[in-house]
Enzyme design. Structure first.
Site: not given
Ligand code: PSU
Ligand code: MN
Length: 300
Positions: A24, A158
Site C-alpha cells: 500500500e 494498530k
Molecule cells: N498502518 C500503518 N500506517 C498506516 C496505516 C496502517 O502502519 O498509515 C493506514 C493503512 O493504509 C490502513 C489505514 O489501511 O491506515 C486505515 O485507516 P482507517 O482507520 O481510517 O480505516
C-alpha cells in the site's frame, strides 16, 4: 482513458506466473510515516520483497490512474503529500484525476484482486476504533479483507484500536486470522495484544497450502507476524503514548479518516522515534514473509 495501469515488470511477472507482492502507499506517504523514515520504509520493504524472489507492486492513484506497480522514478511521488484513498474513494480519485491518492489497505486489496495479485503486505491493518459502539468508526479494511481474494500479511492491527472487537469482527466476516509463529494477535509496534488466535502455523510451506485453499474458496485471509522483538516498543510505553494521542485527537475534534494519520503522528512524536523504528522493522518483516509466501504459492 485507463482506469488501472499495471507496471510492465508486474504485468510480465503475472503473465509468467511469478510471485508478486502488493504494497500500500498510505504508510509511505505523509499520512503514514514522518520523513525521512517513510523513504527508508519504502526502500526496505521493496528490498525485502525482492530478496525473497518476488516482484513488489506498490499501489497508488497517480494523475487519476490507479496503479499497481510503479517504475523506479515514480516511487518518489508516493513519499509526498497525499489524499487518503480507501476503497470507497477509488472511483472518485480516478474520475476526478487526483494527483496523488495514497491507497489504504482496503483500496490496495481491491486493486490487487482486480489484476490478480494474490499477496499483499502492510504494517498494521485498520480495524474497529475504540468507542465504535458509539460513533461506529470501523475501518473499511475489515470487509475488504473478507471480500477480496488476496492474502494480507501484517503485524496485527494498530494498537490504538479496539483489538478485541477487531478480532470479533474478523470472525464475523469469516476472515481466517493466522498467527505465523505466534499464538496471540500481535499489536503492531507491540509484540502481543494478549488476545488468543484460533489458528497458529509455524512453517511457510503449510501457510502457503492454507492460503492456496482460501484463495480457491474465495475471500481473503490475514496472516499475522509480530514485530521483531529487538525493535518492539514496550507495551506500557506504547499504551501511555496511545492514551495521549487519542486525547489529542479528541481535543482537536478529529474524526473519521483523519484519525489514523493524526494518532500515528502523535505517537511517533511522543515515543522519540521508538514507534517509528518499530514500524519500519515490522513493515520490512511483513514484506519479507509476504515475498516468501508469494513464491511458495506460485510453486504449489
Ligand atoms: N498502518 C500503518 N500506517 C498506516 C496505516 C496502517 O502502519 O498509515 C493506514 C493503512 O493504509 C490502513 C489505514 O489501511 O491506515 C486505515 O485507516 P482507517 O482507520 O481510517 O480505516
Ligand atoms: Mn474510519
Amino acid at each position: 482513458m485507463s482506469t488501472i495501469r499495471v507496471s510492465p515488470e508486474v504485468a510480465d511477472a503475472l503473465a509468467d506466473q511469478r510471485a508478486v507482492v502488493a504494497l500500500e502507499s498510505t504508510i509511505f506517504s505523509n499520512l503514514g510515516l514522518p520523513s525521512p523514515a517513510n523513504r527508508e520504509a519504502l526502500t526496505r520493504c521493496i528490498a525485502a520483497v525482492r530478496a525473497a524472489g518476488a516482484v513488489p507492486a506498490v499501489t497508488a492513484v497517480l494523475d487519476g490512474v490507479a496503479r499497481v506497480g510503479l517504475v523506479d522514478h515514480e516511487h518518489d511521488r508516493i513519499l509526498g503529500a497525499a489524499r487518503k484513498v480507501a476503497e470507497r474513494d477509488l472511483a472518485v480519485a480516478i474520475g476526478e484525476s487526483w494527483q496523488f491518492g495514497a491507497t489504504t489497505v482496503s483500496a490496495s486489496l481491491a486493486l490487487a484482486a482486480r489484476v490478480g495479485v494474490q499477496v499483499f503486505a502492510t504494517g498494521g491493518i485498520g480495524g474497529v476504533h475504540r468507542g465504535a459502539e458509539l460513533h461506529g468508526d470501523v475501518s473499511a479494511d475489515l470487509p475488504a479483507l473478507a471480500r477480496h481474494s488476496v492474502v494480507t500479511v501484517s503485524a496485527g492491527a494498530k494498537s490504538f484500536l479496539d483489538l478485541p472487537r477487531t478480532l470479533e469482527m474478523l470472525e464475523t466476516l469469516s476472515v481466517p486470522v493466522i498467527g505465523f509463529g505466534c499464538d496471540e494477535f500481535p499489536a503492531f509496534t507491540v509484540v502481543s495484544s494478549g488476545l488468543q488466535l484460533a489458528h497458529r502455523i509455524d512453517e511457510c510451506a503449510s501457510l502457503a497450502r492454507v492460503a492456496h485453499a482460501r484463495l480457491q474458496l474465495g475471500g481473503g485471509m490475514l496472516v499475522c507476524t509480530p514485530v521483531p522483538a529487538a525493535d518492539a516498543v514496550d507495551a506500557k510505553v506504547m499504551h501511555a503514548a496511545i492514551e495521549r494521542a487519542l486525547l489529542a485527537a479528541h481535543q482537536q475534534g478529529v474524526s473519521g479518516p483523519a484519525v489514523t494519520p493524526l494518532v500515528l503522528a502523535e505517537i511517533a512524536a511522543d515515543t522519540e522515534g521508538q514507534a517509528v523504528r518499530a514500524n519500519l522493522s515490522l513493515a520490512e518483516n511483513n514484506a519479507k514473509l509476504a515475498g516468501e509466501l508469494a513464491v511458495r504459492l506460485q510453486n504449489l
